[in-house]
Write a protein that holds these residues in place. Structure first.
Motif, PDB file in Angstrom:
ATOM      1  N   HIS A 588      31.662  34.431  18.174  1.00  0.00           N
ATOM      2  CA  HIS A 588      31.557  33.526  17.162  1.00  0.00           C
ATOM      3  C   HIS A 588      31.124  32.060  17.659  1.00  0.00           C
ATOM      4  O   HIS A 588      30.967  31.833  18.850  1.00  0.00           O
ATOM      5  CB  HIS A 588      33.132  33.255  16.668  1.00  0.00           C
ATOM      6  CG  HIS A 588      33.624  34.790  16.013  1.00  0.00           C
ATOM      7  ND1 HIS A 588      32.951  35.135  14.797  1.00  0.00           N
ATOM      8  CD2 HIS A 588      34.406  35.450  16.207  1.00  0.00           C
ATOM      9  CE1 HIS A 588      33.817  36.330  14.567  1.00  0.00           C
ATOM     10  NE2 HIS A 588      34.740  36.467  15.561  1.00  0.00           N
ATOM     11  N   CYS A 625      30.758  29.375  11.171  1.00  0.00           N
ATOM     12  CA  CYS A 625      30.320  29.875  12.257  1.00  0.00           C
ATOM     13  C   CYS A 625      28.945  30.328  12.460  1.00  0.00           C
ATOM     14  O   CYS A 625      28.174  30.640  11.485  1.00  0.00           O
ATOM     15  CB  CYS A 625      31.022  31.604  12.180  1.00  0.00           C
ATOM     16  SG  CYS A 625      30.363  32.642  13.466  1.00  0.00           S
ATOM     17  N   ASP A 627      27.096  32.158  14.640  1.00  0.00           N
ATOM     18  CA  ASP A 627      26.609  33.517  15.075  1.00  0.00           C
ATOM     19  C   ASP A 627      26.784  34.531  14.246  1.00  0.00           C
ATOM     20  O   ASP A 627      28.057  34.841  13.909  1.00  0.00           O
ATOM     21  CB  ASP A 627      27.206  33.995  16.740  1.00  0.00           C
ATOM     22  CG  ASP A 627      26.680  35.063  17.365  1.00  0.00           C
ATOM     23  OD1 ASP A 627      26.581  35.928  16.626  1.00  0.00           O
ATOM     24  OD2 ASP A 627      26.365  34.788  18.368  1.00  0.00           O
ATOM     25  N   PHE A 628      25.881  35.339  13.658  1.00  0.00           N
ATOM     26  CA  PHE A 628      25.946  36.289  12.728  1.00  0.00           C
ATOM     27  C   PHE A 628      26.898  37.522  12.859  1.00  0.00           C
ATOM     28  O   PHE A 628      26.374  38.327  13.844  1.00  0.00           O
ATOM     29  CB  PHE A 628      24.546  36.735  12.222  1.00  0.00           C
ATOM     30  CG  PHE A 628      24.574  37.251  10.746  1.00  0.00           C
ATOM     31  CD1 PHE A 628      23.771  36.684   9.744  1.00  0.00           C
ATOM     32  CD2 PHE A 628      25.243  38.394  10.437  1.00  0.00           C
ATOM     33  CE1 PHE A 628      24.115  36.881   8.410  1.00  0.00           C
ATOM     34  CE2 PHE A 628      25.491  38.878   9.104  1.00  0.00           C
ATOM     35  CZ  PHE A 628      24.904  38.103   8.052  1.00  0.00           C
ATOM     36  N   CYS A 629      28.191  37.356  12.865  1.00  0.00           N
ATOM     37  CA  CYS A 629      29.135  38.374  13.633  1.00  0.00           C
ATOM     38  C   CYS A 629      29.463  39.701  12.718  1.00  0.00           C
ATOM     39  O   CYS A 629      30.170  40.401  13.216  1.00  0.00           O
ATOM     40  CB  CYS A 629      30.268  37.553  14.190  1.00  0.00           C
ATOM     41  SG  CYS A 629      30.911  36.555  12.347  1.00  0.00           S
ATOM     42  N   HIS A 633      29.971  37.284   7.744  1.00  0.00           N
ATOM     43  CA  HIS A 633      29.638  36.053   8.583  1.00  0.00           C
ATOM     44  C   HIS A 633      29.356  34.779   7.623  1.00  0.00           C
ATOM     45  O   HIS A 633      29.898  33.681   8.013  1.00  0.00           O
ATOM     46  CB  HIS A 633      28.428  36.139   9.463  1.00  0.00           C
ATOM     47  CG  HIS A 633      27.887  35.131  10.040  1.00  0.00           C
ATOM     48  ND1 HIS A 633      28.283  34.333  11.003  1.00  0.00           N
ATOM     49  CD2 HIS A 633      26.496  34.528   9.316  1.00  0.00           C
ATOM     50  CE1 HIS A 633      27.363  33.348  10.947  1.00  0.00           C
ATOM     51  NE2 HIS A 633      26.315  33.464  10.266  1.00  0.00           N
ATOM     52  N   MET A 636      32.334  33.115   6.895  1.00  0.00           N
ATOM     53  CA  MET A 636      32.980  32.361   7.935  1.00  0.00           C
ATOM     54  C   MET A 636      32.943  30.969   7.904  1.00  0.00           C
ATOM     55  O   MET A 636      32.140  30.431   8.639  1.00  0.00           O
ATOM     56  CB  MET A 636      32.734  33.026   9.190  1.00  0.00           C
ATOM     57  CG  MET A 636      33.756  32.933  10.247  1.00  0.00           C
ATOM     58  SD  MET A 636      33.786  34.119  11.513  1.00  0.00           S
ATOM     59  CE  MET A 636      34.816  33.290  12.891  1.00  0.00           C
TER      60      MET A 636
HETATM   61 CU1  CUA Z   1      31.889  34.560  13.100  1.00  0.00          CU
HETATM   62 CU2  CUA Z   1      29.839  34.556  12.407  1.00  0.00          CU
END
Ligand code: CUA
Ligand code: K7E
Length: 687
Positions: A588, A625, A627-629, A633, A636
């Motif tokens: 993240h 966030c 970072d494409f989690c 995402h 987020m």
């Molecule tokens: Cu955590 Cu994107």
């Protein structure tokens, strides 16, 4: 300097896979005898092709030069696997921006968020790389960093005092006991105000031996005070020469202006040979003196992830005139750059960059010459051995501008030639040239996996070239540097692949992938960061005067808490974010609107990082966030409400749709004793 045919050929090989191109090369090959090193495009392609989902055989660690970092490539594919931040702030990982890692870039000069990194050096056991750590030098602000290869993370940086350019570094001893640091630029020691014209009288070099066999405990064992030359590169003895260390020097003329002319006068400069066990004995016998020095040792705590600076105040300095048998000079033509020791330890290769020959010294002859006192003269208490008495042989007519040599473990040496832009293969013992191949263009270092060790893995040589010019699609006046991979498994070198690099990879080292043991995530249970949260419910907000601490959990796909109120203009906010995932590569990020004090945070699973944020205006500020989690995402995110100074809005945080008020928050505090906060760790950092 290079034939048009060679250029065309190399361009064709780079365009591997085209049948027409392969045909063109075959035709070219048959009519041009100098092109015996060529392989057809299709053949070259098959030898570097790693099918999707398959992995490379070697990790190659390349220095970034003026990028200050290390990049990791797979070989033979030339695929970039990772950039490891070391000496330079890195927005991608937040390195040197977040509160945990800022102290890593502290020095006695203050916060230095950049360096010039030249020589990656793998840790060794019995003279063979072991895959535990990678050391690398910072040339501009003398430092040595240690990267842990289980996490591919910089964990330790030691500053080197009494040095003004840490170039000949951080080469290791075969037992891993020491890494070294030699001064490129001599300066007064201790440094003080004096006229530059007094160079020959007052400027000195130092050769530093640093304990390096225990993680987190790099420490200067001793420094050897040497004449004011430029100490360029080094390599440890091994096998028969175990216990010795060799450093090249140039500018034995002791010029201090227009060095390109004035430091190129002497027919021979020196390789300094150091008996470092003798140095240990002299230090143990009290022959060193303790000198005041101010330098920093920065370490990252394994469990909290927070860096800590230790300021050190002295160093032991040894004068060769006070320690008999410590040091000898081996005359070596002419302005030698690299010094490389063959796998047996008998041959010490001096790469005289202005010399027409490669001088190879013999360790056994050196010992005999010392016993027979076959000396030309004594310089500052250091005997200079007669050239003929130490020389094993000269490689003649090899090329122009030899810089560096590596070994294949089969009795051959490979030397890079900058001026004639080629790699020359020659035979140890007979000194005959057996093969040569052009490089595109102006090669600096070259690298064979394990090629400076006791047991090279061989297989490939990688050329690390300075000038790229027409090899790729043009990218304006500045092209990135370029590497070229050659197969050396047969009698002739064969060019397989070109690939661009990051920064200027002066040197590189490679190791079989099977020797690297990379971890998948940090155990959350072991996270000892004082501001870590272990569950979503641990998140919250608390105020200490004008400072607001926010503890946040990050987990797919939300932050806990996500809405924050009660912050006012004039506050300093620390977002302590913990990625509470326990899954490989689930990362993240954290960024907040209007942040000027850091980049962002990137959080490995199980890790806590802290971002300092000073809101300058009232209003609503989203955070999210980076970072494409997950599929959610984009959801987020969260909001911070910032109110005007003196506002009566109560401190509150929303966790799982419930807004927790001040009563819940009053109990929230750091899990550590006062003073152990990352903010306290970072005290002395520039922000
Ligand atoms: Cu955590 Cu994107
Ligand atoms: Cu030759 Cu700094 Cu090792 Cu560059 S150095 S090439």
């Amino acid at each position: 300097m290079r034939s048009r045919g060679r250029r065309m050929l190399a361009a064709a090989v780079a365009a591997a896979g085209s049948a027409a191109v392969a045909g063109a090369i075959a035709a070219c090959h048959s009519t041009t005898p100098t092109l015996t090193s060529a392989v057809t495009g299709a053949d070259a392609a098959s030898r570097v092709y790693i099918a999707p989902g398959q992995k490379d055989e070697f990790y190659a660690f390349m220095s970034g030069g003026f990028s200050g970092q290390v990049s990791v490539y797979g070989l033979p594919s030339g695929r970039l696997l990772k950039v490891i931040p070391v000496f330079s702030q890195d927005p991608q990982e937040g390195w040197g921006y977040d509160e945990e890692t800022k102290p890593m870039l502290q020095t006695s000069f203050g916060f230095v968020p950049w360096d010039d990194a030249h020589h990656p050096e793998l840790s060794q056991t019995n003279g063979v790389p072991n895959g535990k750590w990678l050391f690398i030098n910072g040339n501009n602000t003398p430092r040595i960093a240690r990267i842990d290869l289980s996490e591919f993370q910089t964990e330790e940086i030691l500053q080197i005092p009494n040095s003004a350019g840490n170039h000949s570094s951080p080469f290791t001893t075969p037992d891993g006991k020491y890494v070294v640091a030699g001064t490129r630029f001599s300066v007064p020691v201790p440094n003080h105000d004096t006229t530059i014209a007094s160079f020959a009288q007052t400027f000195k070099g130092t050769l530093t031996f640093v304990h390096a066999d225990q993680p987190g405990k790099m420490a200067i064992a001793f420094q050897i005070l040497v004449p004011g030359f430029d100490y360029d590169l080094g390599h440890a003895g091994k096998g028969v020469s175990d216990g010795w260390f060799f450093f090249t020097s140039y500018n034995t003329e002791q010029a201090h202006t227009k060095l390109e002319v004035n430091a190129s006068q002497n027919d021979k400069d020196y390789i300094a040979a150091i008996d470092y066990r003798r140095a240990e004995a002299c230090v143990a016998a009290g022959k060193g003196r303790t000198m005041p020095a101010s330098y920093d040792h920065n370490t990252i705590d394994q469990h909290s992830g927070a860096a800590h600076v230790e300021r050190l105040s002295s160093v032991i300095v040894l004068d060769p005139s006070q320690c008999d048998g410590l040091m000898y000079f081996l005359p070596t033509p002419k302005s030698p750059h690299g010094v490389d020791v063959d796998p047996s330890g008998e041959y010490i290769v001096g790469n005289g960059k202005l010399s027409s020959v490669i001088a190879v010294h013999s360790f056994s002859k050196m010992k005999q010459a010392i016993a027979a006192k076959a000396f030309d003269k004594v310089v500052d208490g250091i005997p200079v051995i007669k050239y003929e008495s130490v020389l094993a042989g000269e490689v003649k007519s090899a090329g122009l501008g030899p810089l560096h040599t590596e070994f294949d473990g089969k009795g051959y040496a490979y030397t890079s030639f900058f001026i004639t832009s080629e790699i020359v293969k020659w035979k140890l013992g007979t000194w005959e040239v057996v093969d040569r191949t052009p490089t595109y263009y102006a090669i600096g270092h070259l690298m064979i996996p394990g090629g400076d060790s006791r047991a090279p893995w061989g297989k490939y040589v990688l050329a690390l070239n300075k000038i790229t010019k027409d090899r790729y699609l043009p990218t304006g006046p500045i092209m990135d540097q370029s590497a070229q991979l050659y197969d050396i498994s047969g009698p002739k070198m064969q060019l397989l692949l070109d690939f661009p690099t990051i920064g200027e990879p002066h040197y590189a080292q490679a190791i079989p992938a099977t020797l690297i043991h990379s971890v998948k995530f940090n155990a959350l249970a072991q996270n000892a960061n004082p501001w870590a949260v272990k569950t979503e419910a641990d998140g919250g907000i608390t105020r200490q005067g004008k400072v607001v601490h926010v503890k946040l959990a990050a987990i797919r796909s939300h932050f806990s808490p996500d809405n924050l109120e009660g912050i006012t203009v004039g506050d300093t906010v620390y977002f302590h974010v913990t990625n509470i995932e326990q899954d490989w590569d689930i990362v993240h990020g954290f960024a907040v609107l209007g942040n000027t004090d850091a980049s962002e945070l990137i959080l490995a699973p199980g890790e806590t990082r802290t971002l300092k944020w000073i809101p300058r205006t009232s209003g609503i500020f989203p955070f999210y966030c980076t970072d494409f989690c997950s599929a959610l995402h984009q959801e987020m995110q969260g909001y911070v409400r910032v109110s005007p100074p003196g506002s009566a809005v109560a401190l509150s945080a929303t966790i799982n749709d419930h807004t927790l008020g001040a009563d819940r928050m009053a109990g929230m505090h750091s899990n550590a004793a006062p003073g152990a906060s990352p903010a306290a760790h970072a005290a002395g950092s520039p922000r």
